[in-house]
Design an enzyme around this catalytic site. Structure first.
Site, short mmCIF file in Angstrom:
data_model
loop_
_atom_site.label_atom_id
_atom_site.label_comp_id
_atom_site.label_asym_id
_atom_site.label_seq_id
_atom_site.Cartn_x
_atom_site.Cartn_y
_atom_site.Cartn_z
N SER A 48 0.83 -1.22 0.00
CA SER A 48 0.00 0.00 0.00
C SER A 48 0.86 1.27 0.00
CB SER A 48 -0.98 0.01 1.18
OG SER A 48 -0.32 0.24 2.40
N HIS A 97 8.69 3.26 8.63
CA HIS A 97 8.54 2.37 9.78
C HIS A 97 7.33 2.83 10.61
CE1 HIS A 97 9.73 -0.48 12.85
NE2 HIS A 97 9.50 0.47 13.75
C1 GAR Z 1 3.77 -0.75 6.75
O1 GAR Z 1 3.01 -0.47 7.91
C2 GAR Z 1 5.23 -0.43 6.98
O2 GAR Z 1 5.44 0.70 7.76
C3 GAR Z 1 5.67 -1.67 7.70
O3 GAR Z 1 5.03 -2.73 7.04
C4 GAR Z 1 3.81 -2.25 6.48
C5 GAR Z 1 3.81 -2.56 5.01
O4 GAR Z 1 2.58 -2.24 4.44
N1 GAR Z 1 7.10 -1.81 7.66
C6 GAR Z 1 7.80 -2.30 8.66
O5 GAR Z 1 7.31 -2.71 9.69
C7 GAR Z 1 9.29 -2.33 8.42
N2 GAR Z 1 9.98 -2.63 9.64
P1 GAR Z 1 2.43 -2.06 2.88
O6 GAR Z 1 3.04 -3.31 2.25
O7 GAR Z 1 0.96 -2.01 2.66
O8 GAR Z 1 3.15 -0.81 2.48
#
Ligand code: GAR
Length: 190
Positions: free
Chosen positions: A13, A109
């Protein structure tokens, strides 16, 4: 125009939000390639549907993490990537990527760093009982979630929050600040 190489591991996302900001003209860049360490990452479908080049590199196919990352670096270079964007890339970054892109690699993050580094940051925040949570866009260095901060955004933690509800509130802010932080990082390249 600067080229972004976006690394994902799942939903994607944040990658989609970056794409939207580029489409609307809010972010002056182009996503040259989306790379995933997981072939089933949902974000890959969005990339393909939107005409963005994709590549998958699976650590299990390599004898070492260095060899795995070396292939990623080769791919990023072949797309002439200026800035590497870790958008839910759930893998630690090692020597090859750091040597090639330190100072030109950013991450999002889901916590107000330096609190709650690592995995499940939103759950860590809930478990700790903080009343304010948020997200951080930062440069990537060897130490996990410890690089120079570019932007942060805060959200309240509500009494009846679950991990899902807090994560959703934080995610909205991630989608806002990550593109702004990418623009700031690109501006530094000039
Ligand atoms: C997001 O919340 C991002 O901040 C987190 O994973 C999710 C990915 O969502 N990242 C971490 O925790 C990295 N340590 P997305 O695939 O929908 O962007």
């Amino acid at each position: 125009m600067h080229n972004l190489g976006v690394l994902i591991s799942g939903r994607g996302s944040n990658m989609m939000a970056v794409h939207d900001h580029i489409q609307s003209g809010a972010l002056g860049a182009e996503i040259s390639v989306v790379i995933s360490n997981k072939p089933q990452a949902q974000g890959l479908t969005f990339a393909v549907e939107n005409g963005i080049s994709t590549a998958v590199f699976e650590p299990k196919d390599y004898a070492s993490n260095n060899a795995y990352e070396q292939d990623i670096v080769t791919c990023l270079k072949s797309f002439k990537v200026d800035l590497v964007v870790l958008a839910g890339y759930m893998k630690l970054v090692g020597d090859p990527m750091l040597q090639a892109y330190e100072g030109r690699m950013v991450n999002i993050h889901p916590s107000l760093l330096p609190s709650f580094k690592g995995l499940n940051a939103q759950k860590q925040a809930l478990d700790y009982g903080v009343k304010v949570a948020g997200c951080t866009a930062h440069y990537v260095i060897r130490d996990v979630d410890a690089g120079p901060i570019i932007l942060q955004a805060a959200v309240p933690v509500l009494d009846d929050d679950t991990e899902a509800s807090l994560s959703a509130r934080i995610l909205e802010k991630e989608h806002e600040i990550f593109s702004m932080a990418i623009q700031e990082a690109l501006d530094q390249l000039n």
